[in-house]
Design an enzyme around this catalytic site. Structure first.
Site, PDB file in Angstrom:
ATOM      1  N   ARG A 183      94.429 -20.711-107.460  1.00  0.00           N
ATOM      2  CA  ARG A 183      92.925 -20.198-106.823  1.00  0.00           C
ATOM      3  C   ARG A 183      93.414 -18.848-105.906  1.00  0.00           C
ATOM      4  O   ARG A 183      92.345 -17.930-105.582  1.00  0.00           O
ATOM      5  CB  ARG A 183      92.307 -21.044-105.873  1.00  0.00           C
ATOM      6  CG  ARG A 183      91.058 -20.708-105.180  1.00  0.00           C
ATOM      7  CD  ARG A 183      89.991 -21.616-104.830  1.00  0.00           C
ATOM      8  NE  ARG A 183      90.645 -22.621-104.026  1.00  0.00           N
ATOM      9  CZ  ARG A 183      90.758 -22.587-102.714  1.00  0.00           C
ATOM     10  NH1 ARG A 183      90.816 -21.492-102.008  1.00  0.00           N
ATOM     11  NH2 ARG A 183      91.597 -23.739-102.299  1.00  0.00           N
ATOM     12  N   TYR A 202      72.306  -1.767-110.381  1.00  0.00           N
ATOM     13  CA  TYR A 202      72.355  -2.736-111.102  1.00  0.00           C
ATOM     14  C   TYR A 202      71.519  -3.941-110.683  1.00  0.00           C
ATOM     15  O   TYR A 202      71.469  -4.421-109.526  1.00  0.00           O
ATOM     16  CB  TYR A 202      73.931  -3.319-111.401  1.00  0.00           C
ATOM     17  CG  TYR A 202      73.995  -4.518-112.419  1.00  0.00           C
ATOM     18  CD1 TYR A 202      73.840  -4.459-113.685  1.00  0.00           C
ATOM     19  CD2 TYR A 202      74.444  -5.761-111.740  1.00  0.00           C
ATOM     20  CE1 TYR A 202      73.838  -5.674-114.656  1.00  0.00           C
ATOM     21  CE2 TYR A 202      74.582  -6.819-112.630  1.00  0.00           C
ATOM     22  CZ  TYR A 202      74.288  -6.961-114.195  1.00  0.00           C
ATOM     23  OH  TYR A 202      74.679  -7.847-114.862  1.00  0.00           O
ATOM     24  N   ASP A 241      80.428   1.075-107.876  1.00  0.00           N
ATOM     25  CA  ASP A 241      80.369   0.426-109.138  1.00  0.00           C
ATOM     26  C   ASP A 241      80.813   1.614-110.277  1.00  0.00           C
ATOM     27  O   ASP A 241      80.018   2.209-110.550  1.00  0.00           O
ATOM     28  CB  ASP A 241      79.306  -0.184-109.475  1.00  0.00           C
ATOM     29  CG  ASP A 241      79.081  -1.220-110.630  1.00  0.00           C
ATOM     30  OD1 ASP A 241      79.857  -0.937-111.527  1.00  0.00           O
ATOM     31  OD2 ASP A 241      78.405  -2.142-110.776  1.00  0.00           O
ATOM     32  N   LYS A 245      82.600  -5.243-119.624  1.00  0.00           N
ATOM     33  CA  LYS A 245      82.209  -4.343-120.176  1.00  0.00           C
ATOM     34  C   LYS A 245      83.652  -3.511-120.901  1.00  0.00           C
ATOM     35  O   LYS A 245      84.351  -4.256-121.706  1.00  0.00           O
ATOM     36  CB  LYS A 245      81.340  -3.365-119.413  1.00  0.00           C
ATOM     37  CG  LYS A 245      80.451  -3.901-118.646  1.00  0.00           C
ATOM     38  CD  LYS A 245      79.224  -4.646-119.514  1.00  0.00           C
ATOM     39  CE  LYS A 245      78.305  -5.756-118.696  1.00  0.00           C
ATOM     40  NZ  LYS A 245      78.015  -5.359-117.387  1.00  0.00           N
TER      41      LYS A 245
END
Ligand SMILES: *Cc1c(COP(=O)(O)O)cnc(C)c1O
Length: 395
Positions: free
Chosen positions: A57, A110, A183, A208
């Site tokens: 983690r 977004y 972003d 993406k």
């Protein structure tokens, strides 16, 4: 780093083949924990639990290898990979702000980022948000209050492809002690380097182009070691949106061809955008690489290339004809997301008409004939032929 060196680094940086019997592709550390010989060995591993793998983690060697390559690609000191773009974005925002703080961002940011900022964090943390078009740096300066802690940019925006003047907005933020996040999913670090332009944290949906094969969902933050170490010990470990080793390994595979893929997306997108622009059934095309793009000069100043996502508007408002075009496509697959090897089409109206009243929909400046396409890696001649037969099917 020049692009040539980047290509070499994507193949060789951080690889330790001797440690893995010379395997040309590193094995996947598909394990939750790491074991130690002694009390003292565990004790010293805890001296730096970001560098030393203890529990997956926190840190996993497969994930770290890809983080190091991404940091080199973006020109950052350190990177962290997350389970999704939204895990990265929410962690980056929480790193920068606290209760009652004020954030400035763009109106067309977004959708889920917009919901996170303007609804979720308003309800949970009492933050306030000002939305600007973002195109004029003066808007950002005018929006500053004594509680402003963060400018959140997305350039180009994936909804309408508008740009922000990155160095100018970053300079305004620095002068006021405000943090900046950008972003960079659309341009990728291959075509745009926000950190070198003064941005504090670059965030990505790796689902993406960084992945590029439409076979996993992931996210990333790149920035200074100080910021990333804090994020690694707080948001990463405590909120737990960690990157899976197998997905990191797929991303490593994707990085080997990162610059070649982006070059091909750029070339194919240029062919499609320039063809669409001259087509009688198309009202207008939005792609930052076009000479006719309203911010073409700014686009050339801060990007070295343009990716394959673009928008265009059909020459009709007749929903039946629009649907005939959409449904007739054979190579362009109908679906959300973008940035993979395959060409895709989506009509923003499909989601907006469900979520918004017709008045709000009209106010956004989006119409039913607005199409968003992700130009993939197919032969562009086939893509043009597919679009042409779909235009013919509109009637
Ligand atoms: C897809 C996307 C995101 C969210 O990323 P996920 O990996 O889907 O969580 C964020 N920003 C932009 C611009 C995107 O296109």
């Amino acid at each position: 780093m020049t692009q040539d060196h980047l290509d070499t680094q994507l193949t060789h940086l951080g690889e330790n083949r001797a440690a893995h019997k010379g395997a040309v592709v590193p094995p996947i550390f598909q394990n939750s924990l790491f074991t130690f010989e002694s009390w003292d060995a565990i004790d010293s591993a805890f001296d730096d639990r970001i560098k030393n793998p203890i529990y997956s983690r926190g840190t996993n060697p497969t994930v770290r290898l890809v983080e190091d390559k991404l940091a080199a690609m973006a020109g950052g000191e350190m990177a962290r990979l997350f389970a999704s773009g939204m895990a990265a974005i929410s962690s980056a925002i929480l790193h920068c702000i606290g209760p009652g703080d004020h954030v400035v961002t763009i109106r067309n940011v977004y959708g889920p980022t917009q919901n996170l900022l303007s609804r979720y964090l308003v309800e949970k943390m009492g933050i306030s948000v000002t939305f600007v078009s973002g195109e004029d740096p003066a808007e950002w300066e005018a929006a500053i209050t004594d509680r402003t802690r963060l400018f959140y940019l997305e350039s180009p925006s994936s909804a309408v492809f508008s740009l922000q003047d990155i160095p100018a907005v970053a300079a305004i933020a620095k002068a006021h002690g405000i943090r900046t996040i950008l972003d960079n999913t659309w341009a990728t670090p291959v075509f745009q380097k926000p950190l070198a332009m003064g941005i504090d944290l670059e965030v990505h949906s790796a689902s993406k182009y960084l992945g590029g094969h439409s076979d996993f969902v992931a996210g990333a933050i790149v920035g200074s070691e100080a910021d990333l170490r804090s994020i690694a010990l707080r948001e990463y470990e405590l909120l737990g949106g960690k990157m899976a080793p197998f997905e990191a390994w797929l991303m490593l595979r994707s990085f080997r061809t990162m610059t070649m893929r982006m070059r091909q997306h750029r070339e194919n997108a240029r062919v499609v955008a320039e063809w669409l622009e001259t087509h009688p059934r198309v009202r207008r095309v939005r792609w930052p690489g076009l000479a006719s793009f309203p911010q073409a000069e700014l686009a050339r100043r801060q990007m070295t290339g343009f990716s394959g996502l673009m928008g265009f508007t059909l020459d009709t408002d007749d929903l039946a004809a629009i649907k005939r075009f959409f449904d007739a496509l054979r190579l362009f697959l109908r679906g959300v997301s973008w940035g993979g090897h395959e060409s895709l089409i989506y009509a923003p109206a499909i989601s907006y008409l469900k979520e918004l009243t017709p008045e709000r929909f009209a106010a956004l400046g989006i119409s039913a004939g607005d199409m968003r396409i992700s130009v993939g890696l197919e032969d562009p001649r086939d893509l043009l032929a597919d679009l042409e037969q779909a235009f013919a099917a509109m009637g």
